[in-house]
Design a protein around this motif. Structure first.
Motif, short mmCIF file in Angstrom:
data_model
loop_
_atom_site.label_atom_id
_atom_site.label_comp_id
_atom_site.label_asym_id
_atom_site.label_seq_id
_atom_site.Cartn_x
_atom_site.Cartn_y
_atom_site.Cartn_z
N VAL A 172 1.04 -1.39 0.01
CA VAL A 172 -0.05 0.03 -0.06
C VAL A 172 0.83 1.22 -0.06
O VAL A 172 1.74 1.33 0.60
N GLN A 173 0.53 2.17 -0.71
CA GLN A 173 1.43 3.57 -0.90
C GLN A 173 1.32 4.33 0.32
O GLN A 173 0.27 4.11 1.10
N PRO A 174 2.19 4.70 0.83
CA PRO A 174 2.42 5.39 2.27
C PRO A 174 1.03 6.65 2.54
O PRO A 174 0.55 6.70 3.33
N GLY A 175 1.02 7.31 1.12
CA GLY A 175 -0.02 8.13 1.32
C GLY A 175 -1.54 7.62 1.50
O GLY A 175 -2.36 8.10 2.54
N ASP A 176 -1.86 6.53 0.80
CA ASP A 176 -2.93 5.91 1.06
C ASP A 176 -3.22 5.29 2.33
O ASP A 176 -4.22 5.36 3.08
N LEU A 177 -2.19 4.87 2.92
CA LEU A 177 -2.07 4.16 4.38
C LEU A 177 -2.35 5.11 5.42
O LEU A 177 -3.12 5.05 6.37
N ALA A 178 -1.67 6.33 5.19
CA ALA A 178 -1.70 7.47 5.95
C ALA A 178 -3.43 8.01 6.19
O ALA A 178 -3.78 8.38 7.12
#
Length: 422
Positions: A186-192
């Motif tokens: 999962v991309q860091p921005g999506d996870l955040a």
């Protein structure tokens, strides 16, 4: 003499009439109530609803789904439909009541509620550039209530104006990997952005106004005519986030009889085109939470799993044909339909749209334009000769990843031998 006359008058004057008994006894009131209830039961038309596709799902597990549809519940022409689904990893239900028939009555009121809880909501990111390998399962509780008024000042064939109020609730209780290693993909921005939703209740109200014009000859088996709908909506959060956004949505379908009749078909059938677009713009620069992003669901782009096409904007285009393909015992018609569709979800359709079509299923890289994804839908439905209501219908979607059963519903009428499919 006077005394004799007075006595005669007293003799011939009619006796006072007894007042009629206008007050019902308790037994009579009960009897009348029973008779009225029996008349209502006889008048109401009840149709069970059964969804065979809910019996098993690879993500939701085994279960059952169905409900009941009732016409003429309180007054002539009204409609009530209640449905529920109980599966291993999803439970939910919905109910809707209409005071009249849309497309027939000038003024119709509609109220509806829906709620569900599941640990298998598919999540693959917040936009078209998210990684497909990073698919998660969300543990989610959601509910929605809606009230709308449909007004057709120019009659059924004129424009129908529809103001709507929607109240939305959503709670993200957690998430887990669908496959081993999915969380790392999962991309860091999506996870955040997803973690900011966990444990918080999201509540908001949406006010919308839509305009609809429906000139189809028979909605269940259309051969000519069109359906056009446009809606402008404003959402405002009632929780601490205070976010707000505007959303515009438009849908258009056009039907016309086929130019020729194929020799193996009993009639010419019809050709149709469909276009649907959604544009969302938030008040500020902060990205919208996942729960408020539109999705190209299986009604608009069949052949793909849910959650794959999510973004602020969305576009779907399709072309197809439908025709009666056979008859049975002189009372039933089989109708077949096929439709080719392309569609995509965007962060900004004005900057990311391209007419290029992807065939390998790969995602666009960040910064690239988003190609359209293709799919093919094939359906079959069974109708009575009056063509007003299908009895059973199934739709199969075919995409790059294979075939998917998009829908399978059965609604059978009791009492009046008039089945219905919503």
């Amino acid at each position: 003499m006077l005394a004799f006359a007075a006595a005669l008058l007293a003799f011939v004057q009619p006796a006072p009439q007894a007042l009629p008994d206008t007050v019902d006894t308790a037994e009579e009131e009960v009897e009348e109530a029973v008779e009225e209830a029996a008349e209502d039961i006889e008048r109401a038309r009840i149709r069970p609803v059964f969804s065979p596709s809910t019996l098993y799902s690879t993500s939701k597990g085994f279960g059952v789904g169905g409900g009941v549809a009732v016409d003429d519940v309180v007054a002539r022409g009204d409609h009530l439909q209640v449905e529920a689904r109980i599966s291993q990893r999803l439970q939910g239900g919905q109910a809707e009541y209409l005071t009249g028939e849309l497309g027939h009555d000038r003024l119709v009121g509609v109220v509806g509620v829906a709620g569900w809880t599941t640990t298998r909501t598919s999540f693959v990111g917040h936009g078209p550039h998210s990684a497909l390998d990073g698919e998660l399962f969300l543990d989610r509780l959601a509910a929605e209530a809606e009230a709308r008024l449909a007004w057709s000042p120019g009659g059924p064939r004129g424009v129908r104006l529809q103001p709507t109020v929607r109240l939305k609730f959503d709670r993200l209780r957690g998430f887990e990997e669908r496959r081993a290693g999915g969380l790392a993909a999962v991309q860091p921005g999506d996870l955040a952005r997803l973690r900011t939703l966990a444990g918080e209740d999201r509540v908001g109200v949406e006010l919308a106004l839509s305009a609809i014009r429906d000139t189809r000859d028979i909605p269940a088996m259309t051969r000519h005519g069109s359906y056009v709908e446009g809606e402008l909506a404003r959402f405002q959060a009632l929780d601490e986030s205070g976010l707000g956004f505007w959303r515009a949505r438009a849908t258009a379908l056009a039907f016309r009889p086929a130019l020729i009749r194929l020799p193996f078909l009993p009639e010419r059938g019809a050709l149709f085109v469909r276009a649907t677009g959604v544009v969302t713009r938030p008040d500020g620069d902060e990205p919208l939470p996942w729960v408020y992003l539109p999705e190209l669901d299986r009604d608009l782009l069949v052949g793909y799993p849910r959650g794959e096409f999510v973004g602020r904007d969305a576009l779907s285009l399709g072309i197809g044909a439908r025709s009666v393909v056979g008859q049975a015992i002189g009372a039933f018609l089989f109708e077949g339909a096929a439709m080719a569709t392309v569609g995509a979800a965007y962060n900004d359709v004005t900057a990311e749209f391209t007419p290029r079509v992807r065939l390998n299923g790969a995602r666009a890289e960040p910064g690239e334009k988003v190609p359209l994804s293709p799919s093919l839908a094939v359906g079959l439905s069974l109708h009575y000769l009056d063509r007003e209501r299908p009895i059973v219908g199934a739709l199969v979607g075919i995409g790059p990843g294979g075939a998917t059963l998009a829908s399978f519903r059965l609604v059978w009428g009791l009492g009046d031998y008039r089945p219905s499919l919503r």
